[in-house]
Structure formats: C-alpha cells, structure tokens
Design an enzyme around this catalytic site. Structure first.
Site, PDB file in Angstrom:
ATOM      1  CD  GLU A 253      -2.722   1.463   0.251  1.00  0.00           C
ATOM      2  OE1 GLU A 253      -3.384   0.533  -0.224  1.00  0.00           O
ATOM      3  OE2 GLU A 253      -2.767   2.627  -0.189  1.00  0.00           O
ATOM      4  CB  THR A 297      -5.780  -0.577  -3.792  1.00  0.00           C
ATOM      5  OG1 THR A 297      -5.371   0.348  -2.807  1.00  0.00           O
ATOM      6  CG2 THR A 297      -5.088  -1.891  -3.579  1.00  0.00           C
ATOM      7  CG  HIS A 412      -4.794   3.766   3.040  1.00  0.00           C
ATOM      8  ND1 HIS A 412      -5.481   4.954   3.178  1.00  0.00           N
ATOM      9  CD2 HIS A 412      -5.227   3.211   1.886  1.00  0.00           C
ATOM     10  CE1 HIS A 412      -6.285   5.098   2.152  1.00  0.00           C
ATOM     11  NE2 HIS A 412      -6.157   4.056   1.351  1.00  0.00           N
ATOM     12  CG  ASP A 471      -1.257   0.447  -3.678  1.00  0.00           C
ATOM     13  OD1 ASP A 471      -0.448   1.324  -3.312  1.00  0.00           O
ATOM     14  OD2 ASP A 471      -2.352   0.255  -3.096  1.00  0.00           O
ATOM     15  CG  HIS A 472      -1.981   3.886  -5.119  1.00  0.00           C
ATOM     16  ND1 HIS A 472      -1.888   4.691  -4.005  1.00  0.00           N
ATOM     17  CD2 HIS A 472      -2.833   2.887  -4.777  1.00  0.00           C
ATOM     18  CE1 HIS A 472      -2.655   4.203  -3.060  1.00  0.00           C
ATOM     19  NE2 HIS A 472      -3.241   3.095  -3.484  1.00  0.00           N
TER      20      HIS A 472
END
Ligand code: GP9
Ligand code: MN
Length: 638
Positions: A253, A297, A412, A471-472
């Site tokens: 994440e 995600t 996150h 993921d990003h």
C-alpha cells in the site's frame, strides 16, 4: 434590523457571490496550474458564467415564493458540490466523477480519512449560501423579478452567449479540449467545475451505451494494433525462471520508490527492502511506474491481473466489475494454479468480491478471515504484522502451486501509527501526511521482513517467487512543498511529479542467484506478461498492453493513465516534452549539437509516442466499455 442592498435581482446577487467564492476556491484551495494570462482570465470568468447560467433559470418561475425557493436551494446545492469536490481533492488531487458517486460504500468506508480532510474554516464556504437564504426569506418582494416572456428569453440568451464565449476561449487556449479530455484539471480550469460535471455526465452516458452497441467487430483492429505495436516475438531469457513455483504477490500500500535506499534522520527508511535490492535472488526495478487512475489500489490490481489500463473516470472494479476478462488467475488455472487474495477489509470495498469472480480468483480471504481487535488495528483496520502472521495458515492450507496476493493496509493515508509500532521518528515539515509517511513505511518494511521469516519457517519460501510492488503514490502533489524539502529540491516540477510516480518492484526468486537492479522503463501494465513468462506459461492469443519486463524488445514507453508517458529519452507531461536524463523541457529554442537534432525538436519529438499512447489507452478503454472479451472464446483458441 434590515440592511439594504442596491436593488438587484436576487439571482444576480447569488450568481455574483457564488462566482467570487468559486474563484477563490479555484485559486487558493485547488492546486490548479496557470501557465499564462489567458488561463488566468478564463479561470476568472468561468465561475461567473456557470453561476449566471444556473441562477438565471430562476426567472422562469413566475411565483415569487417559488423563485426564491429555487435560488436558495440552488445556492446550497452548488455550494455543496464545491465543498464535496474540495474534500475529494484534498485526498486525491482530482475532481469527482459520476462513477465515483456510485461508490457509496467506499465513500463511507473512507471514514477515518474524511475527518482529516474537512477543515473548520470550510464552514466559510457556506456563508454566501446563508446570506442568500436569509435574503430570499426576508426580502423576497424586493429581490424577485417578474420578467415578461421576452425578458426571460433575454436572460437565457445572455447566459448562453456567456457560455459560448467561455467555450470559445477555452477551445482557443486548449484545442480539442473536449475530445481529448484526459485530464480533469484542464477541464475544470477551462470550463469550470459545473460544466465539467455536465460534461462528465454526457461522457458517462456515452460510454454506458457502448456496451449495448458493441458486437465484437471492433476486435480485429485492436488485435492488429497489439500484434504490431506491443507483442514481442522472442521469449526473454527469464522465461520459465520460476516455473512451477508458487507466486506470492505483495501489493504494498502506497509504497513509493523515493523511500527506497533513502534516509531520514541519518537512518535508512526501509532497511529490509534495501537489503533485498542487493540480494542475489532479487531483480529490482528502479524505473517502474504506477499507472492507476481514480480506482487506486483496485486499479493497480486491475493492471496486474489483466495488463489492461484502468479507466480515466471511476474505478473499473466498480463500473465494469461484471465484464468478462481473461485475467491472470484464469489463465494460470489451466496450469493447475490455485489463486487467492488475502486482504483484511470489507469484501465489498472496491467491489472486490464481485470483480474477483470476474477475474477468476478462487478464494478471497477478507476481513472475516482474520481476528481483528482494537489492539491489533489502526487506521483502516488490521495492522500489517498480525495480517501476515495470521495469513500463513491460509497459505499452508492452499493447494500448490498457488498464486496468492497480499494487500497491505497500514501504510495508508493518513498514515496513523501507534507509538509501540513506531521505530523511526516522523519527518519534520509543514505536511503531516509526509511526516507520518516515514514511520508507516518503516512499519511495512518490518512487516515484510517478518513475513519473509515466516515463509522460511513454514517451508514455503524455497518453492515460491515473491513479488513486491507499490500500488500507487502515497504522497500527492498537495504536499509538494514538504516533498521538495525532503528531496532537497527547489521545487517539484511537472517532470519531477512524473518521476515521483515510480513505485518499487521487487521480483525475488529464491535460489536464482542472478539478481540485479534493472533500470529499464517499466510499469504495472507489464506484470501479467512478466509473471506468465517467469512461470513459463505461454498465452499467445491473449490481449494485453504490457511486455515481459525482462524482454529485450519491449515497447519503448510506459503510458500513464492521464496520457503522460515516459520513454527512454523523454518524459511527456502537462503538454511539455522533457529530456528524461536532464529533466529539461525540450523546446525549439533548446540548443542542440546538430541541425537534424534541431529539426527534430521543432517537429516535437514527443508526438509520435504521444499518438501511440493515445491509441493504446483508447483501445484498452474500448475493450472495457464494449465488454469485448465476451466475444472471444479463449478456451477454444488455446
Ligand atoms: C482498501 C485498500 C486501500 O481495501 O485497498 O484502498 P486505496 O484507498 O488505496 O485504494
Ligand atoms: Mn492503495
């Protein structure tokens, strides 16, 4: 006491107040880049144009009380739209799209994040609506208008002329604005937030109808494009390097590349991951880009499983969760692989449960598969360390070989951490988000290290290939000031922004021994062909837009979802073509060594790739909007 304004119809007062407010929000609360005076001017007029257009509708109500009611509810409604976009923007640096509104379940799950996104002073946004509300009740007789029919038509005509003027300037400033609307910021900047929402609605209906009218005739053109421009003929020398092994895929994440091999307070931020970079069994990719859109995600998962692009609006997991796909889990099932996703969150989040079925995932271990308590949770739920610990038993019970994806959660936004889990001090800048990012990333690093230990203990390690992928991005452009301080740069340019879209990719194959750092331009779109190739699985008829990252004849660029791209030589973003090595914009005035080079510059060196990127993105979109996979029978062909 009654205060007296110069007599002016209320709808005009409302339009002016709302116009001013929206302009202030555009200018100071959204981070909209303005490159010239014309853009400044368009940004200034568009809030007034849309405000007039909306409020002038009120003149068609004959009864004073109805007119007043329309104005006050409209003032409240449009203010709410601005407010909602503002809150959304603080999180995603983007504007809301219609598909996003239907992701209600996700929006409510955003809970802990949303409270940090709303600020006390936001209440000021509602001041003009309150004034209008008050005036519409107290001075309705003076402020209502009663136009004859010709007056009403005149008001309508004026608003349309203003709108046409606005669109004309916008089209002049940014040709093909409406046909090439990759970037929502351009749209909002040029036609305003409201017209943007109307535009979005129109696009939405258009794409929805595409499925209905699709019949499969669209496929040959797409397949030709892929065969000519994307597929490589030669297998890479890593074909089969992990044949028969389990695949353990860690979707890390919000993990960005900039923390790897970097320091804070004189300490490594990610000591374990750093040690993996130099490990002889690891291939580490340091120019690997995330290509997600609004689906975060879930978009990264979509890219990995399908090697298709996510959509430019909304999350494809939601909007097209019922489509047919030819995804990685489905393909490897034919080679006796079992697939599973492990993620301690609601199964409905991002419509995962529905989508996983379409992707052919065999098991989904969601929140209810875990023991989650006050003590072992933070922020979005179960902490990563207990998550991995509790997952091992599921891995052990799975039939081998398996493909299992772990989606972590602790790192996150807003990167909350308990004291006891914090092993590096936060950074010290004006951005709490960036400050807290480091301890959260360190925690993830430790969690992954522990997980490696558990895999070894359980005996699964030797028979598995472990892939770790960010993921990003976790830190948006809203934190650029703090980011430039951390990276020791004067400012974050659009070029730097693209570079910040790099996320780490580790491919760790125990016993391989040939590991190295690979700097080729790669991206999430490449994961499916890469994993298939490493497992020694051929899927010749498959339709995909990426390449095996180990292949020599990869296509030469990586496209980002907004149409930007990175190639060996160039980075194209915000309409500017940069030299990738130097980070300098390439303009016709750039001094070059030879005359041919100069001519090249003038023809805009980025355009040929730009065209391919555009074609690629729109073919991928067409496959999804038309649900075209339903017209192919892969079973028979293979
Ligand atoms: C939620 C997790 C985080 O299940 O995947 O979602 P994100 O906001 O990063 O898409
Ligand atoms: Mn995520």
């Amino acid at each position: 006491m009654k205060f007296k304004l110069p007599t002016m119809p209320l709808y005009i007062i409302a339009a002016l107040l709302f116009g001013i407010k929206t302009y202030i929000v555009y200018r100071f609360l959204f981070n909209i880049e303005l490159e010239n005076m014309m853009q400044e001017f368009i940004l200034f007029i568009n809030p007034f144009v849309s405000a007039f257009l909306i409020f002038a509708i009120s003149v068609w109500f004959n009864k004073t009380s109805r007119q007043m009611k329309f104005i006050r509810y409209t003032a409240l409604f449009v203010t709410f739209i601005v407010f909602a976009n503002l809150v959304f923007y603080r999180q995603f640096t983007d504007f809301i799209t219609i598909p996003q509104l239907f992701m209600g379940s996700n929006m409510s799950d955003l809970g802990s994040s949303i409270m940090t996104l709303i600020k006390p002073l936001d209440i000021l946004l509602f001041v003009d609506a309150a004034i209008i509300w008050y005036l519409s009740k107290k001075q309705e007789a003076e402020l209502a208008v009663e136009y004859p029919k010709s007056g009403k038509v005149f008001a309508l005509a004026i608003s349309l002329v203003l709108l046409a003027g606005n669109f004309f300037l916008a089209e002049m400033e940014r040709p093909q604005l409406f046909t090439r609307a990759f970037d929502r910021e351009y749209l909002v900047k040029n036609i305003g937030l409201f017209n943007y929402h109307v535009y979005d609605l129109v696009v939405h209906s258009k794409t929805e109808s595409q499925r209905v009218f699709a019949d499969g005739n669209e496929l040959p053109e797409i397949q030709d494009f892929i065969n000519e421009n994307i597929k490589v003929v030669e297998k890479s020398d890593k074909f089969g390097a992990a044949e028969g092994k389990n695949v353990i895929f860690i979707n890390a994440e919000s993990l960005q590349h900039f923390v790897i091999d970097n320091q804070l307070h004189g300490e490594a931020v990610t000591p374990f991951l750093n040690s993996l970079v130099t490990n002889e069994d690891t291939y580490y990719f340091d120019n690997f880009y995330e290509q997600t859109g609004q689906g975060n995600t879930s978009d990264s998962e979509f890219l990995v499983e399908n090697s298709l692009y996510p959509l430019s609006r909304g999350a494809v997991f939601f909007t097209h969760g019922g489509n047919e796909y030819h995804a990685l889990p489905e393909i490897i099932e034919k080679e006796s692989y079992t697939s599973a996703v492990l993620h301690s969150n609601n199964k409905s989040f991002w419509n995962r449960e529905g989508m996983y079925e379409s992707l052919g995932v065999d098991h989904f271990y969601g929140e209810e598969a875990y023991e989650v308590s006050e003590e072992n949770s933070i922020g979005w739920g179960l902490k990563d360390k207990p998550f991995f610990e509790q997952s091992i038993k599921y891995l052990q019970s799975m039939e081998q070989p398996f493909y299992s994806k772990f989606i972590t959660l602790t790192n996150h936004f807003p990167f909350e951490m308990d004291e006891e889990d914090t092993s590096i001090d936060p950074y010290n800048s004006n951005s709490n988000t960036l400050n807290n990012y480091f301890p959260a990333v360190r925690y993830m690093d430790e969690a992954i290290e522990d997980f490696f230990g558990q895999l070894k203990e359980s005996g699964l390690y030797e028979d598995s290939m472990i892939v770790i992928m960010g993921d990003h991005i976790g830190i948006s452009a809203n934190h650029n000031k703090a980011m430039s301080m951390y990276l020791d740069k004067e400012e974050i340019t659009p070029y730097d922004q693209v570079q910040l879209q790099r996320v780490p990719l580790f491919i760790h194959i125990p016993g391989d021994g040939n590991g190295e750092v690979i700097s080729d331009i790669t991206g999430q779109i490449d994961m499916k062909p890469t994993i298939l190739s490493l497992l020694g699985i051929e899927a010749e008829d498959d339709i995909y837009f990426g390449n095996d990252v180990f292949s020599e004849d990869r296509k030469e660029y990586i496209a980002l979802r907004n149409g930007d791209f990175i190639s060996d030589e160039y980075v194209s973003t915000a309409g500017i073509c940069y030299n990738r090595q130097t980070g300098e914009p390439i303009t016709s005035e750039t001094e070059t060594d030879t005359e041919t080079e100069n001519q090249d510059r003038e023809a805009n060196v980025c355009s040929p790739i730009e065209e391919k990127v555009e074609a690629e993105l729109s073919y991928s979109d067409n496959l999804i909007y038309g649900d075209l996979f339903r017209f192919i029978n892969f079973e028979e062909e293979e």
